[in-house]
Scaffold this active site. Sequence first.
Site, PDB file in Angstrom:
ATOM      1  N   TYR A 121      46.228 -57.680   4.925  1.00 33.97           N
ATOM      2  CA  TYR A 121      47.139 -58.823   4.866  1.00 33.97           C
ATOM      3  C   TYR A 121      48.608 -58.407   4.885  1.00 33.97           C
ATOM      4  O   TYR A 121      49.496 -59.244   5.001  1.00 33.97           O
ATOM      5  CB  TYR A 121      46.866 -59.649   3.600  1.00 33.97           C
ATOM      6  CG  TYR A 121      45.685 -60.590   3.743  1.00 33.97           C
ATOM      7  CD1 TYR A 121      44.392 -60.093   3.914  1.00 33.97           C
ATOM      8  CD2 TYR A 121      45.850 -61.970   3.708  1.00 33.97           C
ATOM      9  CE1 TYR A 121      43.308 -60.941   4.043  1.00 33.97           C
ATOM     10  CE2 TYR A 121      44.778 -62.829   3.847  1.00 33.97           C
ATOM     11  CZ  TYR A 121      43.507 -62.312   4.015  1.00 33.97           C
ATOM     12  OH  TYR A 121      42.439 -63.164   4.150  1.00 33.97           O
ATOM     13  N   LYS A 171      33.921 -50.391   1.803  1.00 27.06           N
ATOM     14  CA  LYS A 171      33.143 -49.929   2.951  1.00 27.06           C
ATOM     15  C   LYS A 171      33.529 -48.466   3.135  1.00 27.06           C
ATOM     16  O   LYS A 171      34.090 -48.062   4.167  1.00 27.06           O
ATOM     17  CB  LYS A 171      33.493 -50.797   4.174  1.00 27.06           C
ATOM     18  CG  LYS A 171      32.681 -50.524   5.432  1.00 27.06           C
ATOM     19  CD  LYS A 171      31.262 -51.068   5.369  1.00 27.06           C
ATOM     20  CE  LYS A 171      30.511 -50.655   6.628  1.00 27.06           C
ATOM     21  NZ  LYS A 171      29.088 -51.037   6.605  1.00 27.06           N
ATOM     22  N   ASP A 204      28.839 -55.044   3.166  1.00 22.53           N
ATOM     23  CA  ASP A 204      27.740 -55.701   3.899  1.00 22.53           C
ATOM     24  C   ASP A 204      26.526 -55.888   2.984  1.00 22.53           C
ATOM     25  O   ASP A 204      25.894 -56.948   2.979  1.00 22.53           O
ATOM     26  CB  ASP A 204      27.395 -54.946   5.193  1.00 22.53           C
ATOM     27  CG  ASP A 204      27.275 -53.442   5.026  1.00 22.53           C
ATOM     28  OD1 ASP A 204      27.581 -52.917   3.935  1.00 22.53           O
ATOM     29  OD2 ASP A 204      26.865 -52.773   6.007  1.00 22.53           O
ATOM     30  N   ASP A 228      38.578 -61.960   0.516  1.00 22.61           N
ATOM     31  CA  ASP A 228      38.684 -63.267   1.177  1.00 22.61           C
ATOM     32  C   ASP A 228      37.317 -63.718   1.671  1.00 22.61           C
ATOM     33  O   ASP A 228      36.874 -64.832   1.392  1.00 22.61           O
ATOM     34  CB  ASP A 228      39.666 -63.161   2.349  1.00 22.61           C
ATOM     35  CG  ASP A 228      39.711 -64.459   3.140  1.00 22.61           C
ATOM     36  OD1 ASP A 228      39.849 -65.518   2.522  1.00 22.61           O
ATOM     37  OD2 ASP A 228      39.583 -64.399   4.385  1.00 22.61           O
ATOM     38  N   ASP A 232      34.381 -66.772   0.036  1.00 16.76           N
ATOM     39  CA  ASP A 232      33.832 -67.954   0.730  1.00 16.76           C
ATOM     40  C   ASP A 232      32.312 -67.947   0.587  1.00 16.76           C
ATOM     41  O   ASP A 232      31.691 -68.991   0.336  1.00 16.76           O
ATOM     42  CB  ASP A 232      34.203 -67.947   2.220  1.00 16.76           C
ATOM     43  CG  ASP A 232      35.460 -68.770   2.498  1.00 16.76           C
ATOM     44  OD1 ASP A 232      36.315 -68.866   1.602  1.00 16.76           O
ATOM     45  OD2 ASP A 232      35.569 -69.326   3.619  1.00 16.76           O
TER      46      ASP A 232
HETATM   47  C1  IPM Z   1      42.216 -68.003   1.024  1.00 15.25           C
HETATM   48  C2  IPM Z   1      42.596 -68.457   2.410  1.00 15.25           C
HETATM   49  C3  IPM Z   1      43.846 -67.718   2.847  1.00 15.25           C
HETATM   50  C4  IPM Z   1      43.538 -66.234   2.843  1.00 15.25           C
HETATM   51  C5  IPM Z   1      44.411 -68.148   4.207  1.00 15.25           C
HETATM   52  C6  IPM Z   1      44.656 -69.631   4.276  1.00 15.25           C
HETATM   53  C7  IPM Z   1      45.656 -67.380   4.569  1.00 15.25           C
HETATM   54  O1  IPM Z   1      41.552 -68.263   3.298  1.00 15.25           O
HETATM   55  O2  IPM Z   1      43.016 -68.214   0.094  1.00 15.25           O
HETATM   56  O3  IPM Z   1      41.132 -67.456   0.845  1.00 15.25           O
HETATM   57  O4  IPM Z   1      43.044 -65.704   3.835  1.00 15.25           O
HETATM   58  O5  IPM Z   1      43.805 -65.605   1.831  1.00 15.25           O
HETATM   59 MN    MN Z   2      39.758 -67.493   2.349  1.00 12.13          MN
END
Ligand code: IPM
Ligand code: MN
Length: 327
Positions: A121, A171, A204, A228, A232
């Site tokens: 990032y 990794k 993974d 990140d 999710d």
């Molecule tokens: C998160 C989001 C952000 C990230 C994006 C919107 C830049 O996906 O907070 O997880 O990748 O960190």
């Molecule tokens: Mn995210």
Amino acid sequence: MAYRIGVIGGDGIGPEVIAEGLKVFAAAGVAIETIDYDLGGSRYLRDGVVLPDEVVEEWSGLDALFLGAVGTPEVPPGVIERGLLLKMRFDLDLYVNLRPFLHPPSGIDFMVVRENTEGAYAGEGGFLRRGTPNEIATQGSVNTRMGVERVIRYAFELARSRNNHLTLVHKTNVLTFSGDLWERAFKEVATEYSDVETAYNHVDAACIYFVDSPNRYDVIVTDNLFGDILTDLGGAVSGGIGMASSANLNPDRTGPSMFEPVHGSAPDIAGKGLANPTAAILSGAMMLDFLGEEAVADKIRRACSDPGVQGGTTAETGDAIAERVRG
Ligand code: IPM
Ligand code: MN
């Protein structure tokens, strides 16, 4: 004294879920003074403003920031993400992105500590000969010993306050430079925490374990990009992304920390009352924790975990949670 909270509703469903968060704080009797900031994709489309440095400076006088979601499809990728969200995380040195996952039916009760200021990032890299047949794009991952060590130390402290187990996810078998730095830092800091049991998973494999055997985890520490993606997945296996909360912390408290749901602005469902505000409300509970209001935060978390509050519109869910914390 009221807490001074900067509020960025943002885009899409952001303002809708933030309104429910503020509704719940009010019902819980927390004294809050809000300062609204009109920032995000819609603002950018109106006058080209993303996040002026003066605004970041103004934030130093606040107790915390509460953010809904930012980003609109009309703005090219990266403008708002890098210019607003990542600028907040970097400029305010919010080096811990803390994302809890709790879903008793699946045996899930763990927290991901995501490094939040470096890695892929950081924005290292660039183009050569862009748009030509010989174009080159590089995008590096920046890992400083200081940055890696401080987030690992935070994760060990967190593990110590929970069930004394910490897993490093990386990794190292392929990313032999950054992985080596992370692994050495992890092992060295571990010597200061002999009471905390440690483990290592490749990212993974961790994806399989998130689905198969998530109860093996207590605290996970990982880099920015892995964190990140993993979070999710964490949301998806623990009740859905509508429940996933996060805190962007400056643990040294040299400035305000920022609290936001894991989900995005979801423009497809904006304005329809379909967004689940629970993730934003739970992020608000993390904010109250960080401000030292643990009892109220616990009350809000208990209300959110009552299955009776789920299933309605955005406002109905907010009302049901507010009702349970009132008084
Ligand atoms: C998160 C989001 C952000 C990230 C994006 C919107 C830049 O996906 O907070 O997880 O990748 O960190
Ligand atoms: Mn995210």
